[in-house]
Enzyme design. Structure first.
Site, PDB file in Angstrom:
ATOM      1  N   GLU A 252     -36.789 -90.472 -44.934  1.00 33.40           N
ATOM      2  CA  GLU A 252     -37.040 -90.539 -46.558  1.00 33.40           C
ATOM      3  C   GLU A 252     -38.615 -89.071 -45.947  1.00 33.40           C
ATOM      4  OE1 GLU A 252     -39.582 -92.105 -50.039  1.00 33.40           O
ATOM      5  OE2 GLU A 252     -39.913 -93.432 -48.043  1.00 33.40           O
ATOM      6  N   ASP A 253     -39.530 -89.180 -44.844  1.00 34.50           N
ATOM      7  CA  ASP A 253     -40.319 -88.252 -44.690  1.00 34.50           C
ATOM      8  C   ASP A 253     -40.293 -87.785 -43.513  1.00 34.50           C
ATOM      9  OD1 ASP A 253     -41.533 -89.982 -46.337  1.00 34.50           O
ATOM     10  OD2 ASP A 253     -43.020 -91.577 -45.099  1.00 34.50           O
TER      11      ASP A 253
END
Length: 723
Positions: A89-90
């Protein structure tokens, strides 16, 4: 991709990694340690430029999450997934990157745990609900996902002080509502208690401080007594040739807070604020130890619970007994085996501790799987993620009761469950057709609350259907969801029948009939309205979403359509007989009764609404939408009861209300509500809302009331132009 040690140079990162190594050293082999170290370098490189709100390098968070997992002694794949859980996600790391460097199991775990920030929601509450449902499906596929998610939440709660005040409240509320109860359900007691502790402190700092201070003060007074009891028990068990670990324990601040609220007691009245835990080797020793303790300190009545014979839903097993020690001090003694103790702390995670020994899934894991399956069924039957989330919150936080079927099978239910909850727990069809019950050999209503130990038998009847009132009776989400589904099915059936009648009537106005309809015309009209079937079209009429007069025109042959008069008047009115069910509404503004002149209005939100023809509200509504008017009349034979309100002016004397209520009841008429307001000195006005069969029945009741010596005047209440 190359990795360097410079990303590991920060002191906070080194400290976090050192803690992870110390925690994993006792149970990982050399190859596994090397693989975990590689994962830490991989994650550190991926998160290299990211900083947490606390100011620390971001990688300290996933390393600490993996350390929490290591304390549960989970397998290597779960540890690596913990380290990498935020990478997809990051960062620029992809599923394929993780699968290539580690394996597809790790990649699947990371993908499943990945937060759902990219999804678009209308509001925060819906986002919470949707996230939770997604998490549930991930759990069902691999329960390790939820263990990682809980560990992630735990570290976020440990560092919650870095968030804004509103953020702390929101995250803490969600933690108490969902995450802590899930941790309890799957047996992760240590995580549950720490989550609760952090959330309680963030949400209610003053109460947290007050309870902590009071507990310390009481502990100061009782510490010596608890230690003396602990030593006495240890000595007595040794004399009985039992080697056991005997430790003192103290109730957590949040558990204490819940007990104070639920029992409405002061903190010094809580008997299990302090306790003793006894861990023995063998199962039979639990009961032997119980005998030794009861011989030493007398047990309290109703203070014994056998969670070994009947484990909790999460697989928790232990004997609990409240005893009275020296100076009248009451405390709780818990007795369990080493395996039970391991399961009580690590829950389903304990399964991976025994994984390499080829052991069968633990009882806790089997229980958790069963619970997940029931949740998935519940989710499918719920109308929306938000409804499911709200239903589930109620189930998660409650204590349980254990009741018996006539065959002696045990059914677990939340505290305060009713007979109807039990019926739906047995089977949806049993609940839907429940008529009455027998509890412990005595006749019982469906709304009767059950207690642990009750034996329940349900009597069903084929013709029975659920009612909306049942929603007020049940407490379990399974029953609530099943009732709502049944009500929707009934409403759909009613709508289908009424919609058919409405279309028949509209077609008849144009000298046409349902039987003459061309399948091609039907297909054309369904495509125009973007509907899948004729059933959907018919229901749309009854629900007020489409006008049958306009749809009927479109269903005609094209040549016939051109010759139609646009301002059509139906040949016959729509007859109402009271059997239409919840699809036809009778508003409170004029409360029409069979015998009144009536007109309908097709409401886009309520379906067919029947008013008295002179009702002011109806006239105002039709001004803006005259095409929604429905010409209606009562059937010669109506069935059922209809509500009406009667204003009764009376002489203000003691007992007049009771006398009139008694008179109405003697006519076998149900009173829905009673209101009273004082008028001039010596007079009052009573407003009775009652259920009658028709206008003549209401008139009969009004005559009876007017004949009473204390009644001055009786009127039906309605908003019409001419009374």
């Amino acid at each position: 991709m190359s990795f360097t040690s410079k990303t590991m140079s920060h002191k906070a990162v080194q400290a976090a990694f050192k803690k992870l190594k110390e925690t994993t050293n006792p149970y990982l082999n050399a190859d596994e340690k090397a693989k975990l170290r590689e994962a830490v370098h991989f994650g550190a490189y991926a998160h290299e430029k990211q900083i947490r709100k606390s100011g620390e390098p971001y990688i300290t968070h996933p390393i600490t999450v993996s350390t929490v997992l290591a304390e549960l002694r989970v397998d290597l794949d779960t540890l690596i997934a913990g380290v990498l859980h935020d990478t997809i996600e990051d960062t620029d790391i992809t599923f394929q990157d993780i699968a290539e460097h580690f394996n597809s199991d790790v990649a699947n775990l990371v993908e499943a745990v990945t937060k759902l920030d990219k999804l678009k929601f209308r509001n925060l509450k819906e986002a919470q609900a949707e996230t939770f449902v997604k998490m549930l499906f991930a759990m069902a596929d691999d329960i390790r996902v939820i263990i990682i998610k809980l560990s992630d939440r735990l570290h976020n709660m440990r560092t919650i002080g870095a968030m804004s005040a509103s953020g702390q409240r929101r995250i803490s509320r969600e933690t108490l509502d969902v995450y802590a109860p899930i941790a309890e359900r799957i047996g992760l007691k240590s995580i549950q208690h720490e989550l609760e502790d952090h959330a309680f402190r963030a949400l209610h700092p003053n109460q947290y401080r007050a309870i902590s201070d009071a507990s310390k003060k009481i502990a100061g007074n009782r510490k010596k007594a608890v230690e003396r009891i602990r030593k006495n028990i240890e000595k007595a068990l040794l004399e009985s040739a039992m080697h056991a670990e005997v430790t003192g324990r103290q109730k957590s601040p949040y558990s204490t807070y819940k007990k104070i609220k639920s029992k409405q007691v002061d903190i010094d009245q809580i008997h299990d604020l302090f306790g003793v835990r006894i861990v023995v080797k063998e199962l039979h020793q639990c009961y032997l130890a119980l005998g030794v303790i009861h011989n030493l300190y007398p047990p309290n009545e109703n203070g014994f619970k056998d969670y070994i014979a009947v484990p909790k839903q999460n697989g928790y097993q232990s004997l609990h007994s409240v005893v009275t020690g020296p100076f009248g001090m009451r405390l709780e003694v818990q007795i369990r085996t080493e395996e039970m103790d391991q399961l009580s702390e690590a829950g389903v995670a304990a399964h991976w501790l025994y994984k390499h020994k080829g052991a069968q899934p633990t009882q806790s894991l089997t229980k958790a799987r069963s619970w997940l399956n029931s949740l998935l069924k519940l989710q499918k039957d719920s109308g929306s993620s938000l409804e499911f989330y709200e239903n589930l919150k109620a189930d998660l936080g409650t204590d349980e009761i254990y009741v018996f079927t006539p065959k002696g099978d045990i059914v677990q239910l939340p505290l305060k469950s009713t007979v109807l909850d039990f019926a739906f727990a047995i089977h949806t069809s049993v609940g839907a057709h429940a008529e009455s019950a027998v509890v412990n050999g005595n006749p019982a209503t469906l709304s009767q609350q059950l207690d642990t130990g009750d034996s329940v038998s349900i009597k069903t009847a084929k013709g029975l259907t659920v009612t909306a009132d049942w929603l007020r009776v049940v407490v379990t989400s399974k029953a609530r969801t099943a009732i709502r589904k049944e009500l929707k099915d009934i409403k759909d059936e009613d709508a289908l029948i009424l919609g058919h009648r409405m279309l028949d009537r509209a077609l008849d106005t144009y000298g046409y009939s349902f039987e003459k309809l061309d399948p091609r015309a039907i297909k054309r009209v369904l495509k125009h309205y973007q509907l899948k079937s004729m059933d959907e079209l018919l229901k749309a009429f009854a629900f007020g979403q489409l006008l049958p007069s306009i749809a009927a025109r479109k269903l005609m042959p094209l040549m016939k359509q051109r010759r139609l008069d646009k301002d059509y008047q139906p040949k016959e009115s729509l007859t109402i007989d009271g059997t239409e069910g919840s699809i036809v509404n009778y508003p409170n503004c004029c409360m029409p009764l069979p015998g009144d002149e009536i007109t309908g209005y097709l409401s886009p939100s309520k379906g067919v609404v029947i008013h008295r023809s002179g009702c002011i509200n109806l006239q105002e509504t039709l001004k803006s939408a005259p095409e929604r008017k429905v010409f209606c009349s009562w059937s010669v034979n109506t069935s059922g009861n209809f509500k009406t309100s009667l204003e009764v002016d009376v002489v203000n004397r003691t007992g007049v209300l009771a006398n009139l209520a008694s008179l109405i009841a003697s006519e076998d008429i149900n009173i829905v509500t009673i209101d009273q307001k004082d008028k001039d000195t010596g007079f009052s006005q009573l407003l009775f809302t009652v259920e009658v069969e028709n206008k003549a029945h209401a008139k009969q009741l009004m005559d009876q009331l007017e004949g009473h010596r204390e009644v001055v005047n009786v009127n039906r209440v309605y908003h019409e132009k001419n009374h």
